[in-house]
Design an enzyme around this catalytic site. Structure first.
Site, PDB file in Angstrom:
ATOM      1  N   ARG A  28      11.328  -4.451  11.533  1.00 17.26           N
ATOM      2  CA  ARG A  28      10.112  -4.220  12.997  1.00 17.26           C
ATOM      3  C   ARG A  28      10.005  -5.507  13.862  1.00 17.26           C
ATOM      4  NH1 ARG A  28       4.461  -0.779  11.329  1.00 17.26           N
ATOM      5  NH2 ARG A  28       3.517  -2.539  13.368  1.00 17.26           N
ATOM      6  N   ARG A  54      10.241  -7.136   5.207  1.00 21.71           N
ATOM      7  CA  ARG A  54      10.046  -6.264   5.072  1.00 21.71           C
ATOM      8  C   ARG A  54      10.652  -5.163   6.021  1.00 21.71           C
ATOM      9  NH1 ARG A  54       3.873  -3.715   6.495  1.00 21.71           N
ATOM     10  NH2 ARG A  54       5.463  -2.447   7.862  1.00 21.71           N
ATOM     11  N   LYS A  72       0.583  -1.312  -0.164  1.00 19.98           N
ATOM     12  CA  LYS A  72      -0.603   0.375  -0.279  1.00 19.98           C
ATOM     13  C   LYS A  72       0.929   1.501   0.038  1.00 19.98           C
ATOM     14  CE  LYS A  72      -2.585   0.641   3.910  1.00 19.98           C
ATOM     15  NZ  LYS A  72      -1.964   2.267   4.378  1.00 19.98           N
ATOM     16  N   ARG A 112      -9.578   5.001   8.993  1.00 21.08           N
ATOM     17  CA  ARG A 112      -9.275   3.703   9.263  1.00 21.08           C
ATOM     18  C   ARG A 112     -10.776   3.437   9.457  1.00 21.08           C
ATOM     19  NH1 ARG A 112      -4.267   1.169   9.536  1.00 21.08           N
ATOM     20  NH2 ARG A 112      -2.592   3.043   9.851  1.00 21.08           N
ATOM     21  N   ARG A 136      -2.965  -8.446  12.888  1.00 22.29           N
ATOM     22  CA  ARG A 136      -3.547  -7.407  12.383  1.00 22.29           C
ATOM     23  C   ARG A 136      -4.347  -8.194  11.161  1.00 22.29           C
ATOM     24  NH1 ARG A 136       2.597  -6.086  12.996  1.00 22.29           N
ATOM     25  NH2 ARG A 136       2.767  -6.097  10.864  1.00 22.29           N
TER      26      ARG A 136
END
Ligand SMILES: [Zn+2]
Length: 209
Positions: free
Chosen positions: A154, A122, A15, A88, A165
Site C-alpha cells: 500500500r 506488508r 488482526k 469502529r 493511523r
C-alpha cells in the site's frame, strides 16, 4: 446460539490474520469490513453503488449503509462471526448491541515501534488477502495463495502515516474497550502469529469455564 466475537487491533497487529485463523478454528465466518466493502462495491449492487459514491468523494461510508451490510453478513453466519474492522465507533457498537449478542472482544496490543517495523513487509492482493514478507509469506513470492493475483504494497504504508493511523486507532478504540468492559480480552500481539493464535485460544477457553 451464534457466538459472535469482535477482534480489535491497530494496523500491523496481525488482526486480519488472527481473525482468519480463529474463524477457521471455531468454524465461524470471518467478516472483514474492508474486504466486504471492496466486494460490495465491485459487485455493482445498489448498496455498493451508494457506498462507492461516498468513497469517490473521499468520505467515510455512512453508518446506515455499513450497518445494513453487516446485518446481512451476520445473517449468513449461523455458527457465529469474527468481526474484523467493525465496529469502529461507539455508535456502531450500540447498533450491534441492538441486534446481536457479542460474546467476546479480543484486543490485540502491539507497541507503536513494532507497528512501524512490521509495516515495511506488508503486502496485499487486490481482493484484500493479506501477507507479510517475513511473518506470513505467500507460497509463491509476490502472489496470493488464494487467487494467484499479484501482491502489492500500500502506498500509504510509510512510518509517518502509520503513526497517524495509530493515533487515530487509540483515540477510537479506547472508548470501545470501555464500552465492552468485561467482555474484553487483551492479548499481547508482539509474539509470532502461531503464538498469538494459541494465546487467543487459551484465553477464550479460560473464559468459557
Ligand atoms: Zn487474494
Amino acid at each position: 446460539m451464534a457466538q459472535h466475537i469482535i477482534i480489535l487491533g491497530p494496523q500491523a497487529s496481525g488482526k486480519g490474520t488472527q481473525a482468519e485463523m480463529l474463524a477457521h478454528e471455531l468454524n465461524h465466518r470471518h467478516i472483514s469490513m474492508g474486504e466486504k466493502l471492496r466486494e460490495e462495491v465491485a459487485s455493482g449492487s445498489k448498496l455498493g453503488q451508494m457506498m462507492k459514491a461516498h468513497m469517490d468523494n473521499g468520505e467515510l461510508v455512512p453508518d446506515d449503509l455499513t450497518n445494513k451490510m453487516i446485518l446481512r453478513e451476520l445473517e449468513r453466519s449461523p455458527n457465529g462471526a469474527i468481526l474484523d474492522g467493525f465496529p469502529r465507533t461507539i455508535a456502531q457498537a450500540k447498533f450491534l448491541d441492538d441486534h446481536i449478542e457479542i460474546a467476546h472482544v479480543i484486543a490485540l496490543t502491539i507497541s507503536d515501534k513494532t507497528a512501524v517495523e512490521r509495516i515495511g513487509g506488508r503486502r496485499e492482493c487486490p481482493k484484500g488477502h493479506n501477507y507479510h514478507t517475513k511473518y506470513n509469506p505467500p507460497k509463491k513470492p509476490g502472489f496470493c495463495d488464494t487467487d494467484g493475483l499479484p501482491l502489492r504494497q500500500r502506498s500509504d504504508d510509510t512510518p509517518a502515516t502509520i503513526m497517524k493511523r495509530l493515533a487515530l486507532y487509540h483515540e477510537q478504540t479506547e472508548p470501545l474497550i470501555a464500552h465492552y468492559k468485561s467482555k474484553v480480552i487483551s492479548i499481547n500481539g508482539e509474539p509470532s502469529i502461531p503464538e498469538v493464535h494459541l494465546a487467543v485460544l487459551k484465553a477464550l477457553h479460560h473464559r468459557k469455564r
